[in-house]
Design a protein around this motif. Structure first.
Motif, PDB file in Angstrom:
ATOM      1  N   GLY A 137       0.787  -1.227   0.000  1.00 45.65           N
ATOM      2  CA  GLY A 137       0.000   0.000   0.000  1.00 45.65           C
ATOM      3  C   GLY A 137       0.819   1.278   0.000  1.00 45.65           C
ATOM      4  N   LEU A 138       2.138   1.172  -0.149  1.00 49.83           N
ATOM      5  CA  LEU A 138       2.993   2.347  -0.033  1.00 49.83           C
ATOM      6  C   LEU A 138       3.487   2.831  -1.391  1.00 49.83           C
ATOM      7  CD1 LEU A 138       5.131   1.269   3.041  1.00 49.83           C
ATOM      8  CD2 LEU A 138       3.307   2.961   3.010  1.00 49.83           C
ATOM      9  N   PRO A 139       3.730   4.123  -1.535  1.00 53.47           N
ATOM     10  CA  PRO A 139       4.300   4.646  -2.784  1.00 53.47           C
ATOM     11  C   PRO A 139       5.638   3.985  -3.087  1.00 53.47           C
ATOM     12  CG  PRO A 139       3.524   6.429  -1.372  1.00 53.47           C
ATOM     13  CD  PRO A 139       3.452   5.180  -0.545  1.00 53.47           C
ATOM     14  N   GLY A 140       5.813   3.552  -4.318  1.00 54.80           N
ATOM     15  CA  GLY A 140       7.063   2.906  -4.688  1.00 54.80           C
ATOM     16  C   GLY A 140       7.168   1.462  -4.260  1.00 54.80           C
ATOM     17  N   THR A 141       6.145   0.979  -3.517  1.00 57.25           N
ATOM     18  CA  THR A 141       6.088  -0.408  -3.046  1.00 57.25           C
ATOM     19  C   THR A 141       7.475  -0.961  -2.698  1.00 57.25           C
ATOM     20  OG1 THR A 141       6.043  -1.130  -5.360  1.00 57.25           O
ATOM     21  CG2 THR A 141       3.937  -1.003  -4.209  1.00 57.25           C
ATOM     22  N   PRO A 142       8.011  -0.562  -1.526  1.00 58.29           N
ATOM     23  CA  PRO A 142       9.378  -0.942  -1.147  1.00 58.29           C
ATOM     24  C   PRO A 142       9.465  -2.376  -0.626  1.00 58.29           C
ATOM     25  CG  PRO A 142       8.363   0.336   0.600  1.00 58.29           C
ATOM     26  CD  PRO A 142       7.363   0.288  -0.518  1.00 58.29           C
ATOM     27  N   TYR A 143       9.271  -3.337  -1.520  1.00 60.02           N
ATOM     28  CA  TYR A 143       9.255  -4.733  -1.095  1.00 60.02           C
ATOM     29  C   TYR A 143      10.620  -5.157  -0.554  1.00 60.02           C
ATOM     30  CZ  TYR A 143       4.672  -5.094  -3.256  1.00 60.02           C
ATOM     31  OH  TYR A 143       3.353  -4.914  -3.565  1.00 60.02           O
ATOM     32  N   LEU A 144      10.607  -6.250   0.193  1.00 62.38           N
ATOM     33  CA  LEU A 144      11.804  -6.710   0.876  1.00 62.38           C
ATOM     34  C   LEU A 144      12.879  -7.204  -0.091  1.00 62.38           C
ATOM     35  CD1 LEU A 144      10.038  -8.630   3.774  1.00 62.38           C
ATOM     36  CD2 LEU A 144      11.444  -6.561   4.029  1.00 62.38           C
ATOM     37  N   ARG A 145      14.135  -6.977   0.320  1.00 62.08           N
ATOM     38  CA  ARG A 145      15.294  -7.447  -0.430  1.00 62.08           C
ATOM     39  C   ARG A 145      16.229  -8.177   0.534  1.00 62.08           C
ATOM     40  NH1 ARG A 145      14.847  -2.202  -1.148  1.00 62.08           N
ATOM     41  NH2 ARG A 145      16.847  -1.784  -0.090  1.00 62.08           N
ATOM     42  N   ALA A 146      16.981  -9.112  -0.003  1.00 64.48           N
ATOM     43  CA  ALA A 146      17.950  -9.843   0.820  1.00 64.48           C
ATOM     44  C   ALA A 146      18.897  -8.861   1.511  1.00 64.48           C
ATOM     45  CB  ALA A 146      18.738 -10.818  -0.046  1.00 64.48           C
ATOM     46  N   GLY A 147      19.159  -9.127   2.772  1.00 62.02           N
ATOM     47  CA  GLY A 147      20.039  -8.278   3.566  1.00 62.02           C
ATOM     48  C   GLY A 147      19.314  -7.287   4.447  1.00 62.02           C
ATOM     49  N   GLN A 148      18.036  -7.049   4.176  1.00 58.37           N
ATOM     50  CA  GLN A 148      17.284  -6.128   5.019  1.00 58.37           C
ATOM     51  C   GLN A 148      16.915  -6.784   6.352  1.00 58.37           C
ATOM     52  OE1 GLN A 148      14.171  -4.779   2.059  1.00 58.37           O
ATOM     53  NE2 GLN A 148      15.032  -2.776   2.597  1.00 58.37           N
ATOM     54  N   VAL A 149      16.526  -5.941   7.307  1.00 60.19           N
ATOM     55  CA  VAL A 149      16.191  -6.418   8.650  1.00 60.19           C
ATOM     56  C   VAL A 149      14.814  -5.906   9.031  1.00 60.19           C
ATOM     57  CG1 VAL A 149      16.807  -6.337  11.096  1.00 60.19           C
ATOM     58  CG2 VAL A 149      18.607  -6.539   9.362  1.00 60.19           C
ATOM     59  N   MET A 150      13.944  -6.808   9.437  1.00 57.81           N
ATOM     60  CA  MET A 150      12.626  -6.455   9.966  1.00 57.81           C
ATOM     61  C   MET A 150      12.653  -6.537  11.492  1.00 57.81           C
ATOM     62  SD  MET A 150       9.992  -8.518   7.441  1.00 57.81           S
ATOM     63  CE  MET A 150      10.921 -10.058   7.461  1.00 57.81           C
ATOM     64  N   GLU A 151      12.024  -5.581  12.148  1.00 59.19           N
ATOM     65  CA  GLU A 151      11.843  -5.619  13.597  1.00 59.19           C
ATOM     66  C   GLU A 151      10.372  -5.366  13.894  1.00 59.19           C
ATOM     67  OE1 GLU A 151      15.445  -3.873  15.884  1.00 59.19           O
ATOM     68  OE2 GLU A 151      15.307  -2.747  14.010  1.00 59.19           O
ATOM     69  N   LEU A 152       9.809  -6.161  14.803  1.00 59.80           N
ATOM     70  CA  LEU A 152       8.391  -6.089  15.119  1.00 59.80           C
ATOM     71  C   LEU A 152       8.215  -6.091  16.630  1.00 59.80           C
ATOM     72  CD1 LEU A 152       8.949  -8.283  12.649  1.00 59.80           C
ATOM     73  CD2 LEU A 152       6.485  -8.573  12.745  1.00 59.80           C
ATOM     74  N   GLU A 153       7.188  -5.411  17.109  1.00 60.95           N
ATOM     75  CA  GLU A 153       6.848  -5.506  18.525  1.00 60.95           C
ATOM     76  C   GLU A 153       5.357  -5.287  18.725  1.00 60.95           C
ATOM     77  OE1 GLU A 153       9.149  -2.565  20.615  1.00 60.95           O
ATOM     78  OE2 GLU A 153       7.701  -0.953  20.201  1.00 60.95           O
ATOM     79  N   ILE A 154       4.837  -5.902  19.785  1.00 62.68           N
ATOM     80  CA  ILE A 154       3.465  -5.686  20.238  1.00 62.68           C
ATOM     81  C   ILE A 154       3.528  -5.493  21.746  1.00 62.68           C
ATOM     82  CG2 ILE A 154       1.149  -6.653  20.464  1.00 62.68           C
ATOM     83  CD1 ILE A 154       1.540  -8.193  17.924  1.00 62.68           C
ATOM     84  N   ASP A 155       2.784  -4.534  22.244  1.00 62.49           N
ATOM     85  CA  ASP A 155       2.790  -4.240  23.674  1.00 62.49           C
ATOM     86  C   ASP A 155       2.554  -5.515  24.489  1.00 62.49           C
ATOM     87  OD1 ASP A 155       3.048  -1.596  22.946  1.00 62.49           O
ATOM     88  OD2 ASP A 155       0.940  -1.085  23.330  1.00 62.49           O
ATOM     89  N   GLY A 156       3.449  -5.781  25.440  1.00 61.81           N
ATOM     90  CA  GLY A 156       3.298  -6.913  26.340  1.00 61.81           C
ATOM     91  C   GLY A 156       3.706  -8.256  25.774  1.00 61.81           C
ATOM     92  N   LEU A 157       4.019  -8.303  24.462  1.00 65.58           N
ATOM     93  CA  LEU A 157       4.301  -9.593  23.826  1.00 65.58           C
ATOM     94  C   LEU A 157       5.741  -9.717  23.351  1.00 65.58           C
ATOM     95  CD1 LEU A 157       1.054 -10.126  21.725  1.00 65.58           C
ATOM     96  CD2 LEU A 157       1.539 -10.814  24.079  1.00 65.58           C
TER      97      LEU A 157
END
Length: 281
Positions: free
Chosen positions: A251-271
């Protein structure tokens, strides 16, 4: 209580985190459907309260997915209004259901692999619901929530071309290997006072992309469990991915899809928090 599984891939052993943040070994053979159905959570809690569980040396210890061998992974699509709007999809009148292969589940810090021939691999931070008892034809919110053993962070990684442009159903864009990092913990339901009051966030290479709140779900956790139980029997150890807020690459302009070498970080409150490096299959 925070339940987890630690050790090399395929050799994970169950553990629990105590109030001081120490990992303690538990004597249960696994954290899975049989454990949840047989009162395993209560047994671990009692052993922890009696201080019977040995402390584990956690230095350098891999954290695996907190639930072993989920029977099924049921996913809810377009369950946040802002996500539906960013992708140009209509707001669903009823929950959109699709399935994800159980063997997509990996640990919260394991590598995520971009499939061969993929050009549109995407991220999705989601609240995962883990079922703790068999539920069929739930009638009330209370009955539905009573079937929930706990909650975890899920990254519903998706290949958008496979999902949306190659015909058929969504499943083939959702079931590639490593496409469901889960964890780090299974946080028992008693620790989450309101599953509809949790912030969700995701970053790629340190840049924030998703920042939502479960209060904005179109169909709340209780309704999702109740609804699903009309169409399938939910069993202990099943995982429900409840949808993602706005901010996915699709849904983003330029659709910045993932590439090898990138890093994802995720968090949810309390989890807790996840971190995955992206590789190439």
């Amino acid at each position: 209580m925070k339940l987890l599984r630690v050790g090399p891939v395929g050799q994970e052993r169950p553990a629990v985190m105590d109030e001081a943040g120490n990992l303690r070994a538990i004597s249960e053979p696994e954290i899975d459907g049989a454990f949840l159905a047989s009162g395993g959570v209560a047994r671990v809690r009692e052993a922890l309260e009696r201080d019977e569980l040995p402390v584990l040396e956690s230095e350098g210890l891999r954290i695996g997915p907190p639930v072993a061998r989920p029977g099924k992974i049921v996913c809810i699509g377009l369950n946040y209004r802002d996500h539906a709007e960013e992708t140009g999809a209509p707001i669903p009148a009823e929950p959109i259901i699709f399935m994800k292969a159980p063997n997509t589940v990996v640990g919260p810090y394991d590598e995520v692999l971009i499939p061969r021939d993929s050009v549109k691999t995407d991220w999705e931070v989601e609240l995962a619901v883990v079922i703790g008892r068999t539920v069929r034809y739930a009638e009330t919110r209370e009955e539905a929530l009573a079937a929930v053993a706990g909650y975890a962070i899920s990254n519903d990684v998706s290949e958008r071309e496979f999902q949306l442009e190659r015909g058929g159903q969504w499943d083939k864009g959702k079931s590639c290997e490593t496409f469901n990092p889960l964890g780090p913990w299974l946080v028992t339901a008693d620790e989450i006072a309101d599953p509809q009051a949790l912030g969700l966030r995701l970053w790629v290479d340190g840049e924030p992309y998703q920042n939502g709140d479960t209060k904005n779900m179109i169909f709340h956790v209780a309704e999702v469990v109740r609804y699903l139980s009309r169409f399938m029997v939910l069993e202990p150890g099943d995982v429900i991915n409840t949808g993602t807020p706005a901010g996915v690459a699709l849904g983003l302009p330029g659709t910045p899809y993932l590439r090898a070498g990138q890093v994802m970080e995720l968090e949810i409150d309390g989890l807790g928090r996840q971190r995955q490096t992206v590789g190439q299959a």
